[in-house]
Design a protein around this motif. Structure first.
Motif, PDB file in Angstrom:
ATOM      1  N   HIS A  28       0.832  -1.205   0.000  1.00 25.76           N
ATOM      2  CA  HIS A  28       0.000   0.000   0.000  1.00 25.76           C
ATOM      3  C   HIS A  28       0.869   1.258   0.000  1.00 25.76           C
ATOM      4  CE1 HIS A  28      -3.209   2.812   1.013  1.00 25.76           C
ATOM      5  NE2 HIS A  28      -2.487   3.212   2.051  1.00 25.76           N
ATOM      6  N   ARG A  29       1.892   1.265   0.836  1.00 25.04           N
ATOM      7  CA  ARG A  29       2.781   2.423   0.909  1.00 25.04           C
ATOM      8  C   ARG A  29       3.579   2.586  -0.389  1.00 25.04           C
ATOM      9  NH1 ARG A  29       5.065   1.393   7.076  1.00 25.04           N
ATOM     10  NH2 ARG A  29       3.421   2.541   8.192  1.00 25.04           N
ATOM     11  N   ALA A  30       4.115   1.483  -0.881  1.00 25.11           N
ATOM     12  CA  ALA A  30       4.896   1.549  -2.122  1.00 25.11           C
ATOM     13  C   ALA A  30       4.049   2.076  -3.276  1.00 25.11           C
ATOM     14  CB  ALA A  30       5.469   0.173  -2.457  1.00 25.11           C
ATOM     15  N   LEU A  31       2.814   1.595  -3.374  1.00 22.15           N
ATOM     16  CA  LEU A  31       1.933   2.044  -4.453  1.00 22.15           C
ATOM     17  C   LEU A  31       1.575   3.523  -4.312  1.00 22.15           C
ATOM     18  CD1 LEU A  31      -0.488  -1.002  -4.844  1.00 22.15           C
ATOM     19  CD2 LEU A  31       1.195  -0.185  -6.509  1.00 22.15           C
ATOM     20  N   SER A  32       1.463   4.003  -3.080  1.00 26.80           N
ATOM     21  CA  SER A  32       1.132   5.417  -2.886  1.00 26.80           C
ATOM     22  C   SER A  32       2.252   6.307  -3.418  1.00 26.80           C
ATOM     23  CB  SER A  32       0.869   5.714  -1.411  1.00 26.80           C
ATOM     24  OG  SER A  32       2.067   5.712  -0.653  1.00 26.80           O
ATOM     25  N   TRP A  33       3.504   5.924  -3.194  1.00 27.56           N
ATOM     26  CA  TRP A  33       4.637   6.710  -3.683  1.00 27.56           C
ATOM     27  C   TRP A  33       4.847   6.507  -5.182  1.00 27.56           C
ATOM     28  CZ3 TRP A  33       6.212  10.593  -0.966  1.00 27.56           C
ATOM     29  CH2 TRP A  33       6.084  10.569   0.429  1.00 27.56           C
ATOM     30  N   LEU A  34       4.528   5.309  -5.662  1.00 26.29           N
ATOM     31  CA  LEU A  34       4.585   5.078  -7.110  1.00 26.29           C
ATOM     32  C   LEU A  34       3.580   5.960  -7.825  1.00 26.29           C
ATOM     33  CD1 LEU A  34       5.796   3.384  -9.445  1.00 26.29           C
ATOM     34  CD2 LEU A  34       3.954   1.728  -9.061  1.00 26.29           C
ATOM     35  N   GLN A  35       2.401   6.097  -7.237  1.00 26.13           N
ATOM     36  CA  GLN A  35       1.379   6.965  -7.827  1.00 26.13           C
ATOM     37  C   GLN A  35       1.857   8.416  -7.861  1.00 26.13           C
ATOM     38  OE1 GLN A  35      -0.754   9.485  -6.439  1.00 26.13           O
ATOM     39  NE2 GLN A  35      -1.817   9.721  -8.410  1.00 26.13           N
ATOM     40  N   ARG A  36       2.515   8.844  -6.775  1.00 31.05           N
ATOM     41  CA  ARG A  36       3.017  10.231  -6.739  1.00 31.05           C
ATOM     42  C   ARG A  36       4.101  10.439  -7.790  1.00 31.05           C
ATOM     43  NH1 ARG A  36       4.001  14.351  -7.676  1.00 31.05           N
ATOM     44  NH2 ARG A  36       4.223  16.243  -6.447  1.00 31.05           N
ATOM     45  N   ALA A  37       4.963   9.436  -7.961  1.00 30.78           N
ATOM     46  CA  ALA A  37       6.011   9.541  -8.979  1.00 30.78           C
ATOM     47  C   ALA A  37       5.413   9.590 -10.377  1.00 30.78           C
ATOM     48  CB  ALA A  37       6.969   8.358  -8.867  1.00 30.78           C
ATOM     49  N   SER A  38       4.281   8.920 -10.564  1.00 26.37           N
ATOM     50  CA  SER A  38       3.698   8.808 -11.900  1.00 26.37           C
ATOM     51  C   SER A  38       3.174  10.136 -12.436  1.00 26.37           C
ATOM     52  CB  SER A  38       2.564   7.776 -11.902  1.00 26.37           C
ATOM     53  OG  SER A  38       1.410   8.270 -11.237  1.00 26.37           O
ATOM     54  N   VAL A  39       2.906  11.091 -11.550  1.00 23.03           N
ATOM     55  CA  VAL A  39       2.398  12.383 -12.020  1.00 23.03           C
ATOM     56  C   VAL A  39       3.533  13.366 -12.318  1.00 23.03           C
ATOM     57  CG1 VAL A  39       0.239  12.080 -10.785  1.00 23.03           C
ATOM     58  CG2 VAL A  39       2.102  13.359  -9.704  1.00 23.03           C
ATOM     59  N   CYS A  40       4.767  12.960 -12.071  1.00 26.48           N
ATOM     60  CA  CYS A  40       5.922  13.785 -12.431  1.00 26.48           C
ATOM     61  C   CYS A  40       6.288  13.493 -13.890  1.00 26.48           C
ATOM     62  CB  CYS A  40       7.124  13.477 -11.542  1.00 26.48           C
ATOM     63  SG  CYS A  40       6.901  13.871  -9.802  1.00 26.48           S
ATOM     64  N   GLU A  41       6.243  14.475 -14.711  1.00 23.53           N
ATOM     65  CA  GLU A  41       6.632  14.286 -16.099  1.00 23.53           C
ATOM     66  C   GLU A  41       8.118  13.940 -16.156  1.00 23.53           C
ATOM     67  OE1 GLU A  41       4.793  14.205 -18.722  1.00 23.53           O
ATOM     68  OE2 GLU A  41       2.924  14.751 -17.727  1.00 23.53           O
ATOM     69  N   PRO A  42       8.494  12.876 -16.855  1.00 25.69           N
ATOM     70  CA  PRO A  42       9.897  12.433 -16.879  1.00 25.69           C
ATOM     71  C   PRO A  42      10.890  13.517 -17.263  1.00 25.69           C
ATOM     72  CG  PRO A  42       8.486  10.784 -17.888  1.00 25.69           C
ATOM     73  CD  PRO A  42       7.621  11.982 -17.627  1.00 25.69           C
ATOM     74  N   ASP A  43      10.511  14.389 -18.189  1.00 26.86           N
ATOM     75  CA  ASP A  43      11.435  15.422 -18.647  1.00 26.86           C
ATOM     76  C   ASP A  43      11.273  16.744 -17.909  1.00 26.86           C
ATOM     77  OD1 ASP A  43      12.487  13.686 -20.562  1.00 26.86           O
ATOM     78  OD2 ASP A  43      10.929  14.228 -22.012  1.00 26.86           O
ATOM     79  N   HIS A  44      10.262  16.830 -17.035  1.00 26.86           N
ATOM     80  CA  HIS A  44       9.985  18.095 -16.350  1.00 26.86           C
ATOM     81  C   HIS A  44      10.629  18.153 -14.968  1.00 26.86           C
ATOM     82  CE1 HIS A  44       8.029  21.701 -14.973  1.00 26.86           C
ATOM     83  NE2 HIS A  44       7.447  21.052 -13.993  1.00 26.86           N
ATOM     84  N   ASP A  45      10.485  17.098 -14.186  1.00 30.38           N
ATOM     85  CA  ASP A  45      11.040  17.103 -12.834  1.00 30.38           C
ATOM     86  C   ASP A  45      11.590  15.718 -12.478  1.00 30.38           C
ATOM     87  OD1 ASP A  45      11.778  17.750 -10.292  1.00 30.38           O
ATOM     88  OD2 ASP A  45       9.806  18.416  -9.615  1.00 30.38           O
ATOM     89  N   PRO A  46      12.673  15.298 -13.118  1.00 25.44           N
ATOM     90  CA  PRO A  46      13.224  13.975 -12.837  1.00 25.44           C
ATOM     91  C   PRO A  46      13.753  13.837 -11.417  1.00 25.44           C
ATOM     92  CG  PRO A  46      14.708  15.216 -14.248  1.00 25.44           C
ATOM     93  CD  PRO A  46      13.437  16.001 -14.164  1.00 25.44           C
ATOM     94  N   ASP A  47      14.165  14.956 -10.782  1.00 22.70           N
ATOM     95  CA  ASP A  47      14.634  14.888  -9.400  1.00 22.70           C
ATOM     96  C   ASP A  47      13.524  14.369  -8.489  1.00 22.70           C
ATOM     97  OD1 ASP A  47      17.395  16.398  -9.432  1.00 22.70           O
ATOM     98  OD2 ASP A  47      16.037  17.644 -10.596  1.00 22.70           O
ATOM     99  N   ALA A  48      12.347  15.004  -8.571  1.00 23.24           N
ATOM    100  CA  ALA A  48      11.215  14.578  -7.743  1.00 23.24           C
ATOM    101  C   ALA A  48      10.781  13.163  -8.103  1.00 23.24           C
ATOM    102  CB  ALA A  48      10.044  15.542  -7.908  1.00 23.24           C
ATOM    103  N   ARG A  49      10.768  12.864  -9.383  1.00 18.19           N
ATOM    104  CA  ARG A  49      10.374  11.524  -9.826  1.00 18.19           C
ATOM    105  C   ARG A  49      11.296  10.467  -9.228  1.00 18.19           C
ATOM    106  NH1 ARG A  49      11.421   8.790 -15.108  1.00 18.19           N
ATOM    107  NH2 ARG A  49       9.820   7.192 -15.399  1.00 18.19           N
ATOM    108  N   PHE A  50      12.586  10.722  -9.275  1.00 20.50           N
ATOM    109  CA  PHE A  50      13.543   9.773  -8.705  1.00 20.50           C
ATOM    110  C   PHE A  50      13.337   9.613  -7.198  1.00 20.50           C
ATOM    111  CE2 PHE A  50      17.483   9.028  -6.383  1.00 20.50           C
ATOM    112  CZ  PHE A  50      17.847   7.782  -6.883  1.00 20.50           C
ATOM    113  N   ILE A  51      13.172  10.725  -6.494  1.00 18.18           N
ATOM    114  CA  ILE A  51      13.004  10.668  -5.036  1.00 18.18           C
ATOM    115  C   ILE A  51      11.759   9.871  -4.666  1.00 18.18           C
ATOM    116  CG2 ILE A  51      12.449  12.064  -2.998  1.00 18.18           C
ATOM    117  CD1 ILE A  51      14.336  14.226  -4.214  1.00 18.18           C
ATOM    118  N   PHE A  52      10.637  10.144  -5.322  1.00 15.20           N
ATOM    119  CA  PHE A  52       9.403   9.410  -5.020  1.00 15.20           C
ATOM    120  C   PHE A  52       9.548   7.922  -5.344  1.00 15.20           C
ATOM    121  CE2 PHE A  52       7.210  13.670  -5.870  1.00 15.20           C
ATOM    122  CZ  PHE A  52       7.144  13.967  -4.524  1.00 15.20           C
ATOM    123  N   LEU A  53      10.248   7.605  -6.430  1.00 16.74           N
ATOM    124  CA  LEU A  53      10.458   6.196  -6.793  1.00 16.74           C
ATOM    125  C   LEU A  53      11.366   5.506  -5.782  1.00 16.74           C
ATOM    126  CD1 LEU A  53      10.797   6.576 -10.659  1.00 16.74           C
ATOM    127  CD2 LEU A  53       9.065   5.213  -9.471  1.00 16.74           C
TER     128      LEU A  53
END
Length: 221
Positions: A28-53
């Motif tokens: 449940h926790r892993a999926l919640s952070w995966l969902q948050r990472a999924s809304v980060c555009e790969p080319d827009h904010d990769p720092d946040a995407r990496f941290i959430f992943l």
């Protein structure tokens, strides 16, 4: 990634009744952070995407164990990756390593900025010859693992590099959206974006495995 998260969430809802509570909580926790990472555009904010992943991955592998038996974080996720590979009957991890990301993995393993010994040299803890010797040894080890198809060991080596980037970002050792580290942030975020869903899928497929207790369990009054 949003579609992948939605499918994993649907599968979790359909199967969670038969899962141990600790495994349910970790997924449940892993999926919640995966969902948050999924809304980060790969080319827009990769720092946040990496941290959430990374947090999603950490939520999946971290477990509560006595302080006297605790391993280092790198030892913990290395053991976790080996366990996942042993349970991965569909060979999804093998496919990611040897087909989808064989090229990016080689690039990442050649990048000195995600090799901790490079930073040990920069801090004056070791001399230049020592760090270069370690880098050469790491490249030889990676080449052998790549040639022989040792997925768990190669993944462990890759995650050691990813962990260095994780430390840089989590401990304020890098600037947000810095042009200096774009290559390694993008590469690591892309790798994690593929690996984390597979990790969650394997865990859900094997509720009978011993996954351990979740860290910081939910306290009910």
């Amino acid at each position: 990634m949003q579609a992948i998260h939605a499918e994993l969430k649907k599968r979790h809802r359909a199967t969670r009744e038969g899962m141990p509570d600790a495994l349910n909580l970790r997924i449940h926790r892993a999926l919640s952070w995966l969902q948050r990472a999924s809304v980060c555009e790969p080319d827009h904010d990769p720092d946040a995407r990496f941290i959430f992943l990374w947090i999603a991955f950490n939520a999946a592998y971290a477990q509560e164990i006595p302080a006297t038996l605790r391993l280092s974080e790198q030892e913990s996720f290395t053991a976790f990756l080996r366990k996942l590979h042993g349970l991965d009957s569909a060979k999804q991890l093998d496919d990611l390593v040897w087909n989808t990301f064989s090229g990016p993995i080689r690039v990442l393993l050649d990048n000195p900025y995600v090799f901790e010994s490079f930073w040990s040299f920069q801090r004056g803890e070791i001399d230049e010859a020592t760090w270069q010797t370690r880098q050469a040894a790491g490249k030889r080890k990676a080449a052998i693992l790549l040639a022989q198809g040792h997925t768990p060991e190669l993944l462990a080596l890759v995650f050691q590099r990813i962990y260095t980037l994780r430390n840089q970002l989590m401990h304020g050792g890098a600037t947000w959206n810095s042009q200096i580290n774009r290559a390694q942030v993008q590469d690591c975020a892309n790798l994690m974006g593929q690996i984390v869903p597979v990790v969650v899928e394997i865990m859900m497929a094997h509720p009978e495995a011993l996954w351990g207790e979740a860290c910081y369990p939910v306290i009910k009054d």
